[in-house]
Design a protein around this motif. Structure first.
Motif, short mmCIF file in Angstrom:
data_model
loop_
_atom_site.label_atom_id
_atom_site.label_comp_id
_atom_site.label_asym_id
_atom_site.label_seq_id
_atom_site.Cartn_x
_atom_site.Cartn_y
_atom_site.Cartn_z
N GLU A 90 0.88 -1.16 0.00
CA GLU A 90 0.00 0.00 0.00
C GLU A 90 0.92 1.21 0.00
OE1 GLU A 90 -2.65 -0.34 3.37
OE2 GLU A 90 -3.93 -1.70 2.23
N ILE A 92 1.24 5.04 0.48
CA ILE A 92 0.48 6.12 1.12
C ILE A 92 1.24 7.43 0.88
CG2 ILE A 92 -0.24 7.06 3.36
CD1 ILE A 92 -0.74 4.12 4.21
N ARG A 94 1.14 11.55 1.98
CA ARG A 94 0.54 12.45 2.97
C ARG A 94 0.99 13.88 2.74
NH1 ARG A 94 -1.21 9.29 7.44
NH2 ARG A 94 -0.33 7.19 7.40
N ALA A 98 -2.32 13.25 9.81
CA ALA A 98 -3.62 12.69 10.23
C ALA A 98 -3.40 11.20 10.50
CB ALA A 98 -4.69 12.88 9.15
N GLY A 99 -4.42 10.58 11.07
CA GLY A 99 -4.44 9.12 11.19
C GLY A 99 -3.23 8.55 11.88
N THR A 100 -2.70 7.47 11.27
CA THR A 100 -1.61 6.74 11.95
C THR A 100 -0.33 7.58 12.04
OG1 THR A 100 -0.95 5.67 9.89
CG2 THR A 100 -2.48 4.45 11.29
N MET A 101 -0.12 8.51 11.11
CA MET A 101 1.10 9.33 11.23
C MET A 101 1.01 10.22 12.47
SD MET A 101 2.88 12.15 8.78
CE MET A 101 4.25 11.17 8.19
N ASP A 129 -1.58 -4.72 7.92
CA ASP A 129 -0.88 -3.87 6.93
C ASP A 129 0.24 -3.04 7.59
OD1 ASP A 129 -2.74 -4.83 5.09
OD2 ASP A 129 -4.03 -3.06 5.23
N ASP A 175 -4.40 13.00 2.65
CA ASP A 175 -3.55 11.84 2.34
C ASP A 175 -4.34 10.86 1.48
OD1 ASP A 175 -5.19 10.36 4.13
OD2 ASP A 175 -3.87 10.79 5.81
N PHE A 176 -3.67 9.86 0.97
CA PHE A 176 -4.37 8.82 0.21
C PHE A 176 -3.51 7.57 0.14
CE2 PHE A 176 -1.90 9.11 -3.74
CZ PHE A 176 -1.41 10.41 -3.70
N ASP A 201 -13.00 6.21 0.21
CA ASP A 201 -12.59 5.09 1.07
C ASP A 201 -11.08 5.07 1.27
OD1 ASP A 201 -15.04 3.98 1.60
OD2 ASP A 201 -14.68 2.09 0.53
N SER A 202 -10.36 5.58 0.29
CA SER A 202 -8.89 5.43 0.32
C SER A 202 -8.15 6.77 0.41
CB SER A 202 -8.43 4.67 -0.93
OG SER A 202 -8.86 5.33 -2.09
N CYS A 203 -8.90 7.87 0.54
CA CYS A 203 -8.29 9.20 0.66
C CYS A 203 -8.84 9.89 1.92
CB CYS A 203 -8.71 10.12 -0.49
SG CYS A 203 -8.34 9.54 -2.13
N ARG A 204 -8.07 10.81 2.47
CA ARG A 204 -8.68 11.75 3.43
C ARG A 204 -8.93 13.06 2.70
NH1 ARG A 204 -5.36 9.21 7.48
NH2 ARG A 204 -6.76 8.18 8.94
N LYS A 216 -13.81 8.39 4.56
CA LYS A 216 -14.11 7.21 5.37
C LYS A 216 -13.90 7.44 6.88
CE LYS A 216 -13.07 2.29 5.47
NZ LYS A 216 -12.21 1.26 4.89
N ARG A 220 -15.08 5.51 10.26
CA ARG A 220 -14.13 5.02 11.28
C ARG A 220 -14.39 5.66 12.64
NH1 ARG A 220 -10.16 6.55 7.14
NH2 ARG A 220 -9.53 4.72 5.94
#
Ligand code: 5GP
Length: 258
Positions: A90, A92, A94, A98-101, A129, A175-176, A201-204, A216, A220
């Motif tokens: 995957e 990614i 950014r 955001a998110g996991t970062m 993942d 991000d995506f 689904d795959s982008c912010r 998404k 979440r």
């Protein structure tokens, strides 16, 4: 759906054998999953919206010279694609933390990054993942140096283009995640092309003025209004005619002004 041979079923999509050798039919489900499928729901109409949004994005990227697996949309939920061997990564990209970062590095969500950052995760659901380094990719042979260089170059080009495209409709591309595949060619070699989907689904995607989430993360994080947000992205992209937008009033009025 039962007429055709199913090749693969993922969390949000199903792949069927295509009408010609070397083609597949990609079917977009309404299913949504998060946190490695621990959270699940069916979101009415999501598959239809993602099919249309991903078609739109893949066509625009094709126009700027990014090779993609997209051939044509077949109907509301299906598109014809080229069959590829998916590279098990995957990728990614950014622009804003955001998110996991944010979690991993303690950077507040919404902070603009000093520059766009490309990361890699191994596509392994059973491991969640995991984030990996380029070293892992080379050492374990998941992609060659040349393939990785191509994927990074394409990802940055895609990011540049999509940032501009979304900025034009008042949306920040935070991000995506994208995936690439190997398309076999006649001389026994192969070309690396963009595969899978590009959708909310795959982008912010955040509204540029208010930072309202249009992706998404609404699912979440239990924010509600998921399909409404995806519909808004599609509408701003000019994809939906008003009478196809089930969340908008039917504006296809027949004129009586004779
Ligand atoms: P994060 O690593 O912050 O969870 O995700 C970064 C970006 O990649 C987000 O736009 C997120 O939607 C996307 N992303 C990461 N992993 C996946 C995945 O397994 N499936 C999908 N559809 N998107 C993902």
């Amino acid at each position: 759906m039962s007429r055709r041979k199913q090749i693969y079923e993922g969390k949000a999509k199903i792949l069927f054998e295509g009408p010609e050798p070397g083609t597949l039919v990609q079917y977009f489900k309404d299913d949504a999953t998060a946190f490695n499928a621990q959270k699940k729901a069916t979101l009415d109409g999501k598959g239809i919206l993602n099919n249309r949004i991903s078609e739109f994005v893949m066509l625009r990227l094709g126009e700027i010279g990014i090779p993609t697996h997209f051939i044509k949309r077949l109907n509301m939920r299906e598109q014809l694609i080229k069959e590829v061997e998916i590279i098990p990564l995957e990728v990614i990209c950014r622009n804003i933390a955001a998110g996991t970062m944010s979690k991993r590095l303690g950077i507040e969500e919404g902070e603009k990054l000093p520059r766009s950052i490309v990361e890699f995760c191994l596509k392994r659901d059973d491991l969640g993942d995991p984030l990996i380094a380029e070293e892992h990719i080379h050492a374990f042979g998941w992609a060659t140096h040349a393939e990785l260089d191509e994927m990074i170059a394409m990802t940055l080009r895609i990011n540049d283009y999509l940032q501009g495209m979304f900025a034009g409709i008042g949306i920040k591309l935070v991000d995506f995640k994208i995936e690439f595949g190997r398309l076999a060619n006649e001389d026994g070699g192969h070309q690396v092309i963009l595969a899978d989907e590009i959708s909310p689904d795959s982008c912010r995607l955040w509204d540029a003025e208010t930072d309202r989430k249009l992706d998404k993360d609404r699912f979440r994080r239990d924010l509600g209004g998921v399909t409404e947000a995806y519909t808004e992205v599609a509408s701003r992209l000019g994809i939906l005619k008003e009478n196809q937008n089930k969340h908008a009033p039917n504006l296809s009025v027949v004129s009586n002004d004779d």
